[in-house]
Design a protein around this motif. Structure first.
Motif, mmCIF file in Angstrom:
data_model
loop_
_atom_site.group_PDB
_atom_site.id
_atom_site.type_symbol
_atom_site.label_atom_id
_atom_site.label_comp_id
_atom_site.label_asym_id
_atom_site.label_seq_id
_atom_site.Cartn_x
_atom_site.Cartn_y
_atom_site.Cartn_z
ATOM 1 N N GLY A 190 0.771 -1.238 0.000
ATOM 2 C CA GLY A 190 0.000 0.000 0.000
ATOM 3 C C GLY A 190 0.796 1.278 0.000
ATOM 4 O O GLY A 190 0.233 2.355 0.218
ATOM 5 N N ARG A 191 2.099 1.218 -0.276
ATOM 6 C CA ARG A 191 2.920 2.428 -0.291
ATOM 7 C C ARG A 191 3.080 2.999 -1.699
ATOM 8 O O ARG A 191 3.689 4.047 -1.882
ATOM 9 N N ALA A 192 2.566 2.307 -2.693
ATOM 10 C CA ALA A 192 2.567 2.780 -4.074
ATOM 11 C C ALA A 192 1.311 2.245 -4.753
ATOM 12 O O ALA A 192 0.668 1.309 -4.256
ATOM 13 N N GLN A 223 -1.196 -7.717 -9.761
ATOM 14 C CA GLN A 223 -1.269 -8.185 -11.137
ATOM 15 C C GLN A 223 -0.309 -7.353 -11.985
ATOM 16 O O GLN A 223 -0.152 -6.155 -11.767
ATOM 17 N N VAL A 224 0.354 -8.004 -12.919
ATOM 18 C CA VAL A 224 1.293 -7.333 -13.816
ATOM 19 C C VAL A 224 0.893 -7.662 -15.246
ATOM 20 O O VAL A 224 0.816 -8.832 -15.619
ATOM 21 N N ARG A 225 0.630 -6.625 -16.032
ATOM 22 C CA ARG A 225 0.283 -6.841 -17.431
ATOM 23 C C ARG A 225 1.408 -6.278 -18.311
ATOM 24 O O ARG A 225 1.971 -5.218 -18.018
ATOM 25 N N ARG A 272 -4.743 -5.995 -7.466
ATOM 26 C CA ARG A 272 -5.962 -6.550 -8.061
ATOM 27 C C ARG A 272 -7.199 -5.856 -7.526
ATOM 28 O O ARG A 272 -8.211 -5.731 -8.228
ATOM 29 N N ASP A 273 -7.121 -5.417 -6.269
ATOM 30 C CA ASP A 273 -8.266 -4.746 -5.653
ATOM 31 C C ASP A 273 -8.027 -3.241 -5.551
ATOM 32 O O ASP A 273 -8.441 -2.599 -4.591
ATOM 33 N N VAL A 313 -7.475 4.404 -9.183
ATOM 34 C CA VAL A 313 -6.234 3.787 -9.658
ATOM 35 C C VAL A 313 -6.535 2.794 -10.775
ATOM 36 O O VAL A 313 -5.839 2.751 -11.797
ATOM 37 N N ALA A 314 -7.584 1.985 -10.594
ATOM 38 C CA ALA A 314 -7.929 0.983 -11.595
ATOM 39 C C ALA A 314 -8.277 1.639 -12.933
ATOM 40 O O ALA A 314 -7.839 1.175 -13.994
#
Length: 296
Positions: free
Chosen positions: A141-143, A160-162, A278-279, A284-285
């Motif tokens: 939660g720091r970035a 998750q990494v895309r 992911r959440d 941000v999403a």
């Protein structure tokens, strides 16, 4: 007690230049408008307007009330807009990290600028951190977002990494090295060269990728006497202390003396990933989705 409605009515009268035009714009009877201004003046215990049958003038108190009242209403409008944006997840600071090998090239910077244009309430806080550290920072939660070199070794359940693109790998060599005159190099030719960057046992990223490519050719990169995984490795290369295999974007920040030679005829690539939780919260999403679409 003075109401916001009275503020609005008074300012509308002054800007319209007459009671009748203000009443039309406000969709109320002129007599009701006059009554509201009389109640406002009674509450303030001072006259704001001097008026006759055809026109009015502001008193000094009225001029002060108009100027400050207008600012108050503008502040209220801004506050209401921001509150709605926050409620919809449309405003806030997004903490973006990128590794030293993911330079903010024109392609990335332009994508960020266009995404910011689409999210006018967003401010970016940009910092640099190694790829592997970014996933931990986001996990804890720091970035919020990470631009990193793949692969990452550690697996975090909430990350998750895309993949958002790739670049060809090149060999960065000192200016006076015999390699600098070459048009192309093969990995197998570099087995006796000193590498400025070698992998850390607990980190993925570019140096891990390079080491695995070298192992496929039957050798592990020989370490130089001075090592760096940061952008400073290019300065060490310019000084003749070794070589490095880097993505082609590194040419943008390289010292003038460093030479870049295509590797394996441009067939070897390094992928860039965009990391998020992911959440992640809606702001941000949404920002990540828009940015990924522009970089894909």
């Amino acid at each position: 007690m003075i109401s916001l409605k009275q503020f609005k009515y008074f300012i509308e009268i002054v800007e319209a230049g007459s009671y009748s035009r203000a009443a039309e714009k406000l969709y109320i009877a002129q007599s009701a408008l006059s009554r509201q201004i009389k109640e406002l003046e009674d509450e303030l215990q001072t006259a704001l307007l001097t008026r006759d049958a055809r026109q009015f003038e502001l008193t000094p108190a009225g001029q002060l009330f108009f100027e400050r009242g207008k600012r108050i209403l503008e502040d209220i409008d801004d506050t209401l807009l921001q509150a709605r944006q926050v409620g919809k997840g449309a405003q806030g600071v997004i903490r973006l990290q990128h590794s030293s090998s993911v330079i903010l090239t024109p392609r990335i910077s332009n994508a960020l600028a266009r995404t910011l244009d689409e999210h006018p309430g967003v401010t970016l806080d940009v910092s640099m951190l190694p790829s592997e550290n970014q996933t931990l920072e986001i996990e804890e939660g720091r970035a919020d977002l990470g631009l990193l070199r793949l692969p990452t070794l550690r697996r975090h359940p909430h990350i998750q990494v895309r993949e958002i693109g790739s670049e060809r790998l090149m060999v960065a060599v000192p200016p006076h090295s015999p390699l600098a005159a070459r048009d192309n190099l093969e990995l197998a030719e570099l087995s006796e060269e000193a590498f400025i960057s070698i992998p850390h046992k607990d980190r993925g990223g570019l140096s891990y990728l390079v080491a695995n490519l070298c192992l496929e050719q039957g050798y592990f990169p020989k370490p130089a006497r001075a090592l760096s995984r940061k952008s400073s490795q290019l300065n060490l290369i310019e000084a003749g202390l070794g070589i490095a295999i880097v993505p082609e974007c590194m040419q943008l920040t390289a010292p003038a003396g460093v030479r870049f030679v295509p590797l394996a005829r441009g067939s070897l690539l390094s992928a860039v990933g965009l990391a998020t939780r992911r959440d992640a919260d809606p702001l941000v999403a949404a920002f990540a989705e828009a940015l990924a679409a522009k970089l894909a």
